[in-house]
Design an enzyme around this catalytic site. Structure first.
Site: not given
Length: 249
Positions: A15-16, A58, A151, A155, A184, A186-187, A209
């Protein structure tokens, strides 16, 4: 066809950005190996777009990563897209949250690079160019954001990993760059918005933002993915490339 005769593996392709990137690369002539931990999300990709093969993977399982690397041909491109966005300050991160985020957002990239790098170096010797692209973020060492402690930390580590790999193998034709998107649509983002106490306000805050006044779409991101995985970017390595709608101007 900008990616003709190139074999590219993409993680989190269900996805995304990962899915959109798999489709964009295939349409540019690449043989794409689209992987995801969820078989259901990638099940239809191969039927929808010629040039895409799918595999359940995975990236937190080193045995699975090594087994896939052993059975695939050498890659020309690797896009490490898998990741997780944790919401909270340093006081709101459990040990389990921290360990999961570090493992998925950083250690999985280390596993993937370590497993696929020997073959990619072989391809670089044959063709003169091979490219690794790691998913980072504007929320990293580039800029701090509220409630993005683990996060942003992970990153930032991705950017450090990227520069290290780029420096170690620059003379061998192997390039490594980081992609740093803004917000973005995305789901994953929609899921975070839905979980907010006030989803309408949360969406407005995400949009506010962005100086351009809107969320990015996956189609805003994929042109840079294609560029960085192609030989067009053969003189670009070790860079954290922003696609953030002006947030970090």
């Amino acid at each position: 066809m900008r990616l003709q005769n190139r074999t590219i593996l993409i993680t989190a392709a269900g996805q995304g950005i990962g899915r959109a990137s798999a489709i964009a690369c295939a349409r540019e002539g690449a043989r794409v190996i689209a992987t995801d931990v969820n078989a259901g999300t990638i099940g239809t990709l191969g039927a929808e777009v010629p040039g895409i093969e799918t595999a359940v993977l995975d990236v937190r399982d080193d045995g699975q990563v090594r087994a896939l690397a052993a059975r695939l041909p050498a890659l020309d491109g690797l896009f490490n897209c898998a990741g997780f966005v944790h919401h909270g300050t340093v006081m709101e991160i459990s040990d389990a949250d921290w360990d999961f985020s570090v493992d998925l957002n950083v250690t999985s990239m280390f596993r993937m690079i370590r497993a696929f790098l020997p073959g990619m170096l072989d391809r670089a010797r044959e063709t003169g160019d091979a490219s690794i692209l790691n998913m980072a973020s504007m929320a990293s060492s580039i800029k701090g954001f509220p409630n993005r402690c683990v996060y942003g930390t992970t990153k930032a580590a991705v950017i450090g990993l990227t520069k290290s790999v780029a420096a170690d193998f620059v003379k061998q034709g192997l390039r490594c760059n980081a992609l740093c998107p803004g917000t973005v649509d995305t789901p994953s983002l929609r899921g975070r918005i839905a979980q907010a106490a006030d989803p309408v306000a949360a969406e407005k805050d995400f949009i506010a933002r962005q100086p351009m006044g809107r969320l990015a779409t996956v189609e805003d991101i994929t042109p840079l993915v294609v560029f960085l995985l192609s030989a067009e970017s053969r003189f670009v390595t070790g860079q954290a490339s922003l696609v953030d709608g002006g947030v970090t101007i």
